[in-house]
Structures are given as structure tokens and as C-alpha cells.
Design an enzyme around this catalytic site. Structure first.
Site, PDB file in Angstrom:
ATOM      1  N   GLU B  70       0.810  -1.218   0.000  1.00 41.51           N
ATOM      2  CA  GLU B  70       0.000   0.000   0.000  1.00 41.51           C
ATOM      3  C   GLU B  70       0.841   1.264   0.000  1.00 41.51           C
ATOM      4  O   GLU B  70       0.497   2.239  -0.663  1.00 41.51           O
ATOM      5  CB  GLU B  70      -0.954   0.001   1.202  1.00 41.51           C
ATOM      6  CG  GLU B  70      -2.147  -0.950   1.067  1.00 41.51           C
ATOM      7  CD  GLU B  70      -1.829  -2.385   1.448  1.00 41.51           C
ATOM      8  OE1 GLU B  70      -0.676  -2.675   1.804  1.00 41.51           O
ATOM      9  OE2 GLU B  70      -2.749  -3.233   1.396  1.00 41.51           O
ATOM     10  N   HIS B 139     -10.759  -5.501   9.728  1.00 45.73           N
ATOM     11  CA  HIS B 139     -11.378  -5.254   8.413  1.00 45.73           C
ATOM     12  C   HIS B 139     -12.742  -4.584   8.574  1.00 45.73           C
ATOM     13  O   HIS B 139     -13.571  -4.688   7.681  1.00 45.73           O
ATOM     14  CB  HIS B 139     -11.581  -6.570   7.643  1.00 45.73           C
ATOM     15  CG  HIS B 139     -10.327  -7.205   7.152  1.00 45.73           C
ATOM     16  ND1 HIS B 139      -9.435  -7.844   7.968  1.00 45.73           N
ATOM     17  CD2 HIS B 139      -9.802  -7.291   5.898  1.00 45.73           C
ATOM     18  CE1 HIS B 139      -8.423  -8.312   7.242  1.00 45.73           C
ATOM     19  NE2 HIS B 139      -8.616  -7.983   5.996  1.00 45.73           N
TER      20      HIS B 139
END
Lengths: 368, 337, 322
Positions: B70, B139
Site C-alpha cells: 500500500e 477489516h
């Protein structure tokens, strides 16, 4: 001895429910066709439901405050002599359906698009009568602005409401006033309609007058509602501010000027207009249209001479409290019917008067 | 013309229309096509939940799969933006901000200020947030208040398909870095969305429901919850004004304050955990700017100060729901000194 | 090296000499207390920035480090605006809002000195991606230090640049220390360049005291990148003449600086080489020295006179629109 359930009409595309704000009649009241029965909040604007039939209000099924789906029966109207049993049967069925949330199939408008001069023109059609009526909105409006008028007219006629170029769902490209008139004439050609009764509000009034002058073969009558193009007086500040407004805060006060009672402007109406104004191309279209409407602070469009040369029957009407195109301005046509208590949005504020005027135009055309 | 499509389709359509309109728009992220270098389909996933599906073949070379790194690809999107591109990078879950946050808050957010106003960084970072998918603690978070805290970032929380499309288009066209937060439980919700392109301006709240008794400010997925609560409460004679700020930065403080000035009562619904979240921010705003109008204490309906649990038995308790919102509204509506 | 023409050689010398004079002067001025904050000086490392940037043009971008003055000068950022920025003046490159650690000029393709170790390499993946899309042969160059060579951002970027086959060059300036920690201790392999193999790209080690060596290695890497041949990792081994930041007593170092100044000065080496080979004369080089000293004098004088940012500038330039 027909016993009939009075249903909540669908006033416009976005309406799915209505909330009963007030009953203007009591059980037992004798009503004519057109008698105001109830005030209904559609989210978009508060409307008045008029009686479609003469008779007696035998039952009020939905109480004040109730939110009911479009098409649901909220009252029972029947002749004074109709049997109590039959009245109760209809009322009971209506109560049951309201409680269960069952909604009858609505005979909604049919939506279509035609291509005129390379752009899409959107329209909504309601009704199946032999006479064809075409409703043309004003600056910044759309086919939905006829919400209180299209449905009652459709009981006897085929009624098309169209979106002018740059407006509603139609293509956003607009060059000038002529591209608006061209779109209406092109629409009539494209759908292959017989000569039609044109109804125009504000800018749409000027548009239909110009269409009638250009294509008299296509037009049987005109109903002009607070039309532009007659005289020069206009609230140019409104026209410019409407084009420029991009937020609720900027737009709401402008919309208030359209109505005799600014309180009629609901959040939903403002939101719907903002949704329209955010579409790509609309800002440019409104700028072009507003510029074509104005010459400094006065009207640039003049259809007086065009209209004077026409042989088609015409009814002109105006709201007595119009602040956008004040009736008192020089150059307004003679023989106008004034609607007291209405502002610029006569077709929303006093729909029954507009429906009556259109019917009158249709009759006048028949008799010539 | 408007038609009914899902939140997922609305975002996809916004991306497609902007890619069509502007060749500088590119899309990148883990499995945004899905299948790069694999023997099977090259557009296998279209993003882990299918939001970018179909763009890969429609816009050759402009939908980039990335390694799972990322920092590198979010940073790359930012770097490309400084060179005039309009990248839309997907940070798959907002929880993954931890492995790329420097590029967002020290780089993208600060360029314009650090460089004396002589930089524009028109990058959009799409990211998925929120609880409800039994996706557990790493998440499922609602971390948008952290981004909101950073000057230089704009933070967007679309609550419906209509908002999702218009706010995505605005994000791409906007010259500042935007964090576009998509709630994973909203992807399959549907609503009316115009086919045409349109941009919803940032910093303008939607008034989802008008009402005079209690102002309910709700964010993202909580807007729908607040609407449900308001519907129930109307039956009890309590009219809520439900405000969807749409963006947390900029925040439409005027609409919130105007509403509280007229209702005198405020409930804020925020799925984020309660310390330094949007609820505390809005309550502080109102306490400071509209103290005189308040007729009851403000109420915050939020997640607890805890990570998101896995078990549905716990997660369902974690997420604010219409009943909790309705209870909060009733408590302020009926409050007596 | 013999292909470098006279004008280019003079430009290279001017660039290195400007960086040296700039840094020596900032060192002196910092000691007077007039310059606020931190400054990290690049003196001693001039051959690296110069050897690389001599190959770059308007299509190309660089990302830098907190030790960024040299990279800025080499990429063409205005020296007077840089000095004003270091003094925190409204006339600075960043209007006094960035300071030494954030000097940037995007119009010159200079993405900023960077206060975050390892902040630059991901950004360069992006500028290289943009250059690839543009198709005009542009490249992105990430300068970073031995400290950043251990950062995940750098390693991720090396991988991404290879996976995407980007026109990027990664220049690891190994000056032996990350702050006060020796790279011989903190970098687990012998050379940073050895890591290139792990990312499927060429790795090159160059002597950072030798402009010509850097110039040649960078030239090869940059032209490969321009041709679509993908990224390269270049490790430039060099030494800084000053501490990590100004005020660093450098007690961790043992006489290296004096040795380097005497024996490993890239400017002296350059002068010896070009004069011995009759490529340039001492007279030509001395003239550049005089010109550069005058420029730095003027830059300092103007910076000291320049207005400070106005109170009204405090919260401007945060967004384009808000």
C-alpha cells in the site's frame, strides 16, 4: 348510483406517497367536480386534491397525518342516495388495504425519448383521449412541474409533458431560444401527433406561441400561463440568481419568489432542483437560456407580434401575485384571466384554474 | 434520466464516466482488475467486492493491478497526481491505512501547504470501511475521523447510490486529495441515480428528512439507520430533521447549526468509536456555536470504545441501530430540566 | 568521460560549487542563530546530485531527502528563493511555510526535500508512472539515504517499479550514517546495491567522490529508463562534511571528516582531473568560484532583508478550495 373510492393521485414522477395535511370537507359534505377536498403533502410541494366527481363525501378513510401510498383510497364519494351498505363495503375495503399497505396498480405515465436535432427530448405521456395536449415548462423547470395538471387533463385527453433542451432528462445542449422552439416542433413531428393543444408556462409560454406561429398546421389551441415574451418587465435578478445558485442556501430563497406563499417551497423541491442543476452541462445550458431571455434587466424575447398574427384560440392566464413576470407590466396581452392568490407557478398553486383554462382552449378549438 | 442502481454500480459508473471524459484518470489497487500475471481471466475480480469490474477492458492500460504494498502504490498515486494525472487508488480496507498512512498524511495532505500553495495533488483514495460483514477487528473499522483530523485532506462518506456517484465524480475532479470512504454494507443498497454525470459539491449537507423537533446528524451508513428511526418516531409524534453531512472535511457546519437553532435538540449518530470521532466534533461545534439554542443535552450514538468483534452476537450490538437512535431521540425530546 | 563537452563540464562544476558554497554558508549563518529550526547539510556529497541531475530535463522529476539542498540546486530550484526559505521568509520557495526540509519546486520537477526518511521513493513510482503514460521519455529519480534503504516504503517501491517496469532510478546516497548510526551496522548486507537483485533490477555501486563515475553510471541508468528498460538501483558511496544536523557534535565519528575534506573532496578531484587533462583551466574554474560566491552573498543578504510571512498566511494554502 356509483360509489367511488377517492384515490391519492400520482402528482409527478417522484411521488410515491402523500401525507394528508388537512381535510377541507367533512363527511356528509356535498361536493362538485373540482371542489377542494384535502391538502396533501407530496414531499415536493403541498397540493390540493380536488374532487373528480360530484357527489357526497360519504366516508373519510385516511385521517389527517396519515402517510398513504399513491393510488390508495382515502375517501368514498357517492350520490346522496347510494346505499349505505355499498358505501361501507368500499370504505371497509379501503381501510383494510391501508392497514395492510396494499397498493393497487397505478396507471402511471409512459416515459419516452425522441431525438430532435441531434439531442434527446424526454417526455411523459398520460391518458389516451383523442385530443393531444402538450405541456411545456418554463425556465429551470421540467415535465414534472405539471404534476397537478397532467393527471386531471389525462382523464379525457392524451397529455404529453416534455423536457425542453437543457432541462430535465433532455439533452443539455442549448444554443438559443430557437433551439427550444425547434425542439417542441420537432417533438410534435417525431411522435407524429395530430395538431395539438399547446400549453406553456413562463418561458414555455413564449416557446409555444413561437411554435404556433412557425407551425400553425401543428397547433389547435394555446394556453399560456404567465407567459414570457409579452412585455419587457421581468425579475432579471431571479433569472440570473437561479442560474448561478449551486447550494440549498442560495437556491431556496430564489424559489420562494416563484410562489405567492414562499412557504410552499419544500426541501424536496429544492433538492430535486439541485439534483438537476448538478448534472453536467446544466450550468452552461441555464446560462445560455438565461442570457437569451434577458436584454439587460428586461426581457429579450418578444412574441407579441407573432402571437397577434395567430388564428388559433388562445387562453392567457396569470397569477395575481406573480413576482417573476408581474402581470401589471406594460405589454402584457389583453383578456388575461387573473388567478387571485397565485404567484408565478399558477399550475402548481392553482392547478384547477389551469386545467379549466386548458379545457376551455380545447373546447374553443373544437367549436372553430 | 434516473434509474435504480446499486451503490456499487453507482461508483463504477462514476469511475467509467470520468475515465471516458478525462484521459488523465487512472485506477489502481490490489486486484482492481484481478488476475494480473495469472493464467486465467485478466479481469477476474474487478476489486475485492467488484466495484471496478469491467473497467479494465474498457480502458486499456488505465486500470492497474498492484502488488500488496500500500505504501508504494498509494504513494505512486500521489506522485502521479503531482504530475497532472487524476489517479483513483483503492486502499482495500480503511484498516490498512496503518501500512501507508505516511504517504497520505505527511505527503499528499501537506504538499500544498509545505510548498507554499504551489502544488496540487488531485488524488482520490477509495477505501472500504464499517462493520457488519463479520470481518472482525482489522477489516471493519470506521476510521474516517482520523483522516478528518488531518488538514489538507477532504473526507467523503456517501450514504446512498446517488451520493456515491456524484461525490465520486467530484472527488476525481477536485484538485485536493480526497479520502472516499465506501461502507461495505451499502454496496448492494439501491436508489435512483441519474444516468448523466453530475458532481455533488463538498461541504454541503443533504437534509434527508425535514422535521422540527430533534436534529439528527448521521454519517455514512448511519444516515439510513437514522431515517428508519425518524420514520418510527414520526408515529410517536416526534419529527426528526435528519442531516447527512456527506463530507466530514469540509463539514457543513451551517446546515447543522441552522437546524439546531430551530430544534434546540441534537443527536449525532456515528459508527466510529466514541473518542475524538465525528459525534464529539459535531457536539463540540454545537456546544460552542449554538449553546443558547439547546433545550436538552446533546446525545451521541456511537460504537463502544472497543475493537469491532467477530461474533454476530456481539457485532450486532456494536453497530448503532434504529432502536438506539430512536431511544436517544426520545430522551432528548422528552428531556426536562 | 572524455565525451563531456566544455560547457557541460563548466555547468557541472558550477552546480557542485554552488551546492558547496551554499551549504558552507548556511553552516556559518546557522551558527549565528538567525536560521530557525533544523538544517541538514549536503556538503561533501555534491558529485551525487550533480552527476545524476546533469542528465535530467524538464520531463523528469526527482524526490529528495531531509538533506535536500543539493538536490534542489541540481534540479534548478532558484538559489535565492531557497535561501529565503531557509530563513523562513515570505519570498522563499515555499513562502516560508516549508523550510529547509520541504523546499520544493514542482515546476522544476523537484518534488521536495522530505522530512520523512523513505518518503520519496513511492512518490517517484508515481511520477515515473505519469511519465510512462505521457510517453515523452521522462524519468523519475528517487534520492534516498542509507537510512531509508532499510525502510519498507523504499523496498516496496523498488518492487513496484520493477513490477510496473517504470522509468525510475533509485539513487541510494550511502554517506555512512543514518543520524548517528553507522550503515555498516544498520544495513544487513554488504552493499545497498546488492538489494537490487532481489527486485530484478540492475544494482550499481559508484564512488561518490568522483563526479565522472556518478555521471557515467547515472547516464546509463537514465537512458535505459527512458528507453523503457525499467528501473536501476545505484548506490553512491560518499561522506557528509557536517553532522546529521547543524549542532550535531559528531562524537560518533573519528577524524573521518578531516580525512575526507583532504583526500575525498569531489570538487578538488574534479578540478585536478579537468585541469590535468586540459579540459578546463584553473582560470575558468576560479571565475566560477567568484561568480558563485557573489550569488551566495546576494542570496543571504536578500534573504535577511526579505519580509517574513504575514499573520494572514497562517491558514492559507491548505487546500485549493475548501
Amino acid at each position: 348510483m356509483t360509489v367511488r373510492g377517492l384515490a391519492v393521485p400520482k402528482w409527478g414522477l417522484s411521488m410515491t406517497t402523500g401525507r394528508i395535511l388537512a381535510w377541507l370537507v367533512s363527511e356528509g359534505a356535498e361536493v362538485e367536480e373540482g371542489t377542494e377536498l384535502a391538502e396533501i403533502d407530496t414531499d415536493k410541494i403541498n397540493g390540493v386534491l380536488e374532487s373528480p366527481w360530484p357527489g357526497v363525501v360519504r366516508r373519510i378513510v385516511a385521517p389527517v397525518g396519515a402517510t398513504v401510498p399513491v393510488g390508495a383510497v382515502i375517501a368514498v364519494i357517492a350520490p346522496a342516495g347510494a346505499a349505505e351498505e355499498e358505501v361501507e363495503r368500499v370504505a371497509a375495503e379501503a381501510r383494510e388495504r391501508l392497514a395492510a399497505g396494499v397498493v393497487p396498480e397505478e396507471s402511471g405515465a409512459v416515459f419516452g425519448t425522441v431525438e430532435v436535432e441531434g439531442r434527446q427530448i424526454c417526455y411523459a405521456t398520460l391518458g389516451e383521449g383523442p385530443e393531444v395536449i402538450v405541456l411545456v415548462h418554463g425556465y429551470g423547470g421540467d415535465k414534472d412541474s405539471w404534476l397537478f395538471v397532467q393527471e386531471p387533463l389525462a382523464r379525457r385527453h392524451t397529455v404529453h409533458a416534455i423536457d425542453l433542451p437543457g432541462h430535465g432528462g433532455s439533452g443539455k445542449r442549448v444554443e438559443d431560444f430557437e433551439s427550444l422552439t425547434g425542439a417542441v416542433a420537432g417533438f410534435l413531428d417525431a411522435i407524429g401527433a395530430p395538431p395539438a393543444h399547446l400549453v406553456g408556462h413562463s418561458l414555455g409560454g413564449a416557446v409555444v406561441a413561437a411554435v404556433a406561429a412557425a407551425r400553425p398546421d401543428r397547433v389547435r389551441s394555446l394556453t399560456l400561463v404567465a407567459p414570457a415574451g409579452f412585455g419587457t418587465e421581468i425579475d432579471a435578478g431571479y433569472v440570473r440568481a437561479f442560474a448561478a445558485a449551486s447550494s440549498r442556501r442560495e437556491l431556496k430563497p430564489q424559489l420562494g419568489k416563484l410562489f405567492a406563499d414562499p412557504g410552499q417551497v419544500t426541501g424536496r423541491l429544492v433538492d430535486d432542483l439541485l439534483r438537476y442543476k448538478r448534472l453536467d452541462g446544466v450550468a452552461e445550458a441555464l446560462k445560455t437560456v438565461s442570457e437569451s431571455m434577458l436584454d439587460g434587466d428586461r426581457q429579450a424575447i418578444d412574441v407579441t407580434a407573432l402571437h397577434a398574427g395567430l388564428a388559433v384560440p388562445t387562453v392567457v392566464m396569470w397569477g395575481g401575485s406573480d413576482r417573476i413576470l408581474p402581470y401589471g407590466g406594460a405589454g402584457r396581452p389583453p383578456g388575461v384571466r387573473l388567478v387571485d392568490g397565485a404567484g408565478h407557478m399558477v399550475h402548481m398553486e392553482a392547478p384547477a384554474a389551469v386545467v379549466a383554462a386548458v379545457e376551455e382552449s380545447v373546447e374553443a378549438a373544437d367549436s372553430t | 434520466m434516473a434509474r435504480t442502481i446499486s451503490y456499487r454500480e453507482a461508483i463504477n459508473e462514476a469511475l467509467a464516466q470520468e475515465m471516458e471524459r478525462d484521459p488523465r484518470v487512472i485506477v489502481m489497487g490490489e486486484d482492481n482488475a484481478g488476475g494480473a500475471g495469472s493464467p486465467g481471466e485478466d479481469d477476474a475480480w474487478g476489486g475485492v467486492l467488484g466495484v471496478t469490474k469491467g473497467l479494465y477492458h474498457r480502458f486499456p492500460g488505465r486500470v492497474l493491478d498492484t502488488p500488496i504494498s500500500e505504501s508504494a502504490f498509494i504513494g505512486a498515486a500521489i506522485g502521479a497526481a503531482t504530475r497532472g494525472m487524476r489517479p483513483v487508488a483503492e486502499l482495500m480496507f480503511i484498516d490498512f491505512m496503518g501500512v501507508c498512512f505516511d504517504q497520505i498524511f505527511n505527503q499528499a495532505a501537506k504538499f500544498r501547504y509545505m510548498f507554499g500553495g504551489r502544488a496540487i495533488t488531485p488524488v482520490t483514495v477509495r477505501t472500504m470501511y464499517g462493520a457488519g460483514l463479520r470481518a472482525a477487528a482489522q477489516h471493519s473499522q470506521s476510521l474516517y475521523p482520523i483522516f478528518t483530523h488531518i488538514p489538507g485532506l477532504k473526507v467523503v462518506l456517501p450514504s446512498s447510490p446517488y451520493e456515491a456517484k456524484g461525490l465520486m465524480i467530484q472527488s476525481i475532479r477536485d484538485d485536493d486529495p480526497v479520502i472516499f470512504c465506501e461502507h461495505k454494507m451499502l454496496y448492494d443498497t439501491v436508489g435512483e441515480v441519474p444516468e448523466e454525470s453530475y458532481a455533488i459539491p463538498f461541504g454541503e449537507a443533504g437534509i434527508v428528512r425535514e422535521g422540527g423537533d430533534v436534529t439528527v446528524v448521521a454519517f455514512g451508513r448511519m444516515v439510513g439507520m437514522a431515517e428508519q428511526a425518524a420514520g418510527q418516531l414520526a408515529g410517536d409524534g416526534i419529527e426528526c430533521e435528519v442531516i447527512d453531512p456527506r463530507t466530514t472535511s469540509p463539514l457543513d457546519t451551517e446546515t447543522i447549526l441552522e437546524s439546531v437553532e430551530s430544534t434546540g435538540r441534537l443527536v449525532v449518530v456515528d459508527e466510529a468509536t466514541p473518542r475524538c470521532n465525528m459525534a464529539t466534533d459535531v457536539c463540540a461545534l454545537v456546544a460552542q456555536e449554538a449553546f443558547g439554542a439547546l433545550r436538552a443535552p446533546v446525545q451521541m450514538v456511537t460504537a463502544p470504545h472497543a475493537p469491532v468483534p467477530f461474533s454476530d452476537a456481539l457485532e450486532d450490538l456494536y453497530i448503532p441501530d434504529p432502536q438506539r437512535i430512536a431511544n436517544a431521540v426520545k430522551s432528548v425530546a422528552g428531556w426536562k430540566r | 568521460m572524455s565525451e563531456i563537452d566544455e560547457i557541460t563540464l563548466l555547468d557541472a562544476y558550477r552546480m557542485m560549487r554552488t551546492i558547496r558554497a551554499f551549504e558552507e554558508r548556511v553552516h556559518e549563518e546557522f551558527a549565528t542563530g538567525e536560521i530557525p529550526g533544523f538544517v541538514h547539510l549536503y556538503a561533501g556529497e555534491e558529485a551525487s546530485a550533480t552527476g545524476v541531475c546533469m542528465h535530467l530535463d524538464a520531463r523528469d522529476t526527482i524526490a529528495s531527502t531531509h538533506r535536500g539542498h543539493g538536490h534542489c540546486i541540481a534540479k534548478g530550484v532558484d538559489v535565492k528563493a531557497m535561501m529565503a526559505e531557509i530563513y523562513g521568509r515570505g519570498t522563499g520557495s515555499c513562502r516560508g511555510k516549508g523550510g529547509s526540509m520541504h523546499i520544493a519546486d514542482l515546476t522544476k520537477g523537484m518534488l521536495g526535500a522530505n522530512g520523512i526518511v523513505g518518503g520519496g521513493p513511492p512518490l517517484i513510482c508515481g511520477t515515473a508512472l505519469a511519465a510512462k503514460h505521457e510517453g515523452a521519455g521522462g524519468v523519475g529519480v528517487a534520492f534516498f539515504g542509507d537510512g531509508a534503504s532499510n525502510q519498507g516504503t523504499t523496498l516496496e517501491s523498488l518492487n513496484l517499479a520493477s513490477v510496473w517496469n517504470l522509468p525510475a532510478v533509485f539513487v541510494a546516497e550511502n554517506n555512512g550514517y543514518a543520524e548517528a548510526t553507522s550503515s555498516s551496522w544498520s544495513v544487513a548486507c554488504d552493499n545497498i546495491a546488492d538489494r537490487a537483485a532481489a527486485f530484478g533490477m540492475p544494482g550499481v555501486i559508484v564512488d561518490g567522490f568522483d563526479f565522472f563515475a556518478v555521471h557515467e553510471a547515472a547516464g546509463e541508468a537514465i537512458s535505459r529508463a527512458r528507453r523503457g528498460g525499467g528501473p536501476t538501483l545505484i548506490e553512491v558511496k560518499l561522506t557528509r562534511y557536517f553532522g546529521h544536523f547543524e549542532g550535531d557534535q559528531q562524537t560518533y565519528r573519528a577524524g573521518e571528516v578531516a580525512h575526507a575534506r583532504e583526500n575525498l573532496d569531489c570538487l578538488l578531484r574534479f578540478r585536478t582531473r579537468v585541469t590535468e587533462r586540459d579540459l578546463l583551466t584553473d582560470k575558468q574554474l576560479d571565475a566560477v568560484d567568484v561568480e558563485v560566491d557573489a550569488l551566495i552573498d546576494a542570496a543571504v543578504a536578500e534573504a535577511k532583508r526579505a519580509p517574513r510571512p504575514a499573520p494572514g498566511d497562517l491558514a492559507t494554502d491548505v487546500y485549493v478550495t475548501y
